[in-house]
Design a protein around this motif. Sequence first.
Motif, PDB file in Angstrom:
ATOM      1  N   THR A   2      -4.339   8.765   4.123  1.00 30.67           N
ATOM      2  CA  THR A   2      -4.694   9.008   5.523  1.00 30.67           C
ATOM      3  C   THR A   2      -4.429  10.458   5.910  1.00 30.67           C
ATOM      4  O   THR A   2      -5.242  11.091   6.578  1.00 30.67           O
ATOM      5  N   THR A  56       3.437   8.910   3.959  1.00 30.45           N
ATOM      6  CA  THR A  56       3.583   7.480   3.697  1.00 30.45           C
ATOM      7  C   THR A  56       4.268   6.734   4.837  1.00 30.45           C
ATOM      8  O   THR A  56       4.187   5.508   4.910  1.00 30.45           O
ATOM      9  N   VAL A 107       2.163   4.306   6.574  1.00 28.37           N
ATOM     10  CA  VAL A 107       0.856   4.933   6.753  1.00 28.37           C
ATOM     11  C   VAL A 107       0.046   4.637   5.487  1.00 28.37           C
ATOM     12  O   VAL A 107       0.551   4.778   4.380  1.00 28.37           O
ATOM     13  N   GLU A 108      -1.201   4.240   5.665  1.00 23.84           N
ATOM     14  CA  GLU A 108      -2.055   3.920   4.519  1.00 23.84           C
ATOM     15  C   GLU A 108      -2.219   5.152   3.637  1.00 23.84           C
ATOM     16  O   GLU A 108      -2.451   6.265   4.138  1.00 23.84           O
ATOM     17  N   PRO A 109      -2.089   4.990   2.327  1.00 21.42           N
ATOM     18  CA  PRO A 109      -2.210   6.136   1.422  1.00 21.42           C
ATOM     19  C   PRO A 109      -3.520   6.900   1.626  1.00 21.42           C
ATOM     20  O   PRO A 109      -4.575   6.304   1.845  1.00 21.42           O
ATOM     21  N   LEU A 156       0.818  -1.207   0.000  1.00 22.09           N
ATOM     22  CA  LEU A 156       0.000   0.000   0.000  1.00 22.09           C
ATOM     23  C   LEU A 156       0.852   1.257   0.000  1.00 22.09           C
ATOM     24  O   LEU A 156       0.608   2.183  -0.752  1.00 22.09           O
ATOM     25  N   ALA A 157       1.869   1.319   0.856  1.00 24.58           N
ATOM     26  CA  ALA A 157       2.717   2.497   0.916  1.00 24.58           C
ATOM     27  C   ALA A 157       3.479   2.683  -0.392  1.00 24.58           C
ATOM     28  O   ALA A 157       3.659   3.795  -0.849  1.00 24.58           O
TER      29      ALA A 157
END
Length: 128
Positions: free
Chosen positions: A44, A33, A40-42, A2-3
């Motif tokens: 956020t 990120t 960190v989830e994109p 995800l990052a």
Amino acid sequence: MLAAAACEKPAPEVVEEQLRVSFSNVAGEWDLTEWKGNAVEPGTVVVKLNRDKTFTLTQTVGSMYPTEYTGEYNLVEEEGRGTAIRGIYDYTYEYWEHKYIVTSLTGSKMEWTSEDDAEDVYIYCRID
């Protein structure tokens, strides 16, 4: 994964040139990120820094719906430390929780380190 999707990383052999920290070079949309070494989830936390020293911060921390904050920011050269970035919110006239030193800036990535906590590191990737 995800990052990685949020920030296109250059090939390992390509080293991006460090840019001078200026309003022109930091202007744009940046996705958080990584924070304190954790992905960190994109989407956020997304901050848009404008050349006119205004910002818009959109985050979904603690909520399923995005919350938007606006205000002004400034860049200040800190002797022997680099350039600091600090903001103030429009709605409360309170400063950001910390002043941050921009410890790295390239065309695609920006790193902020809290002035009072060297482990409080934020890595943003350009999304515009």
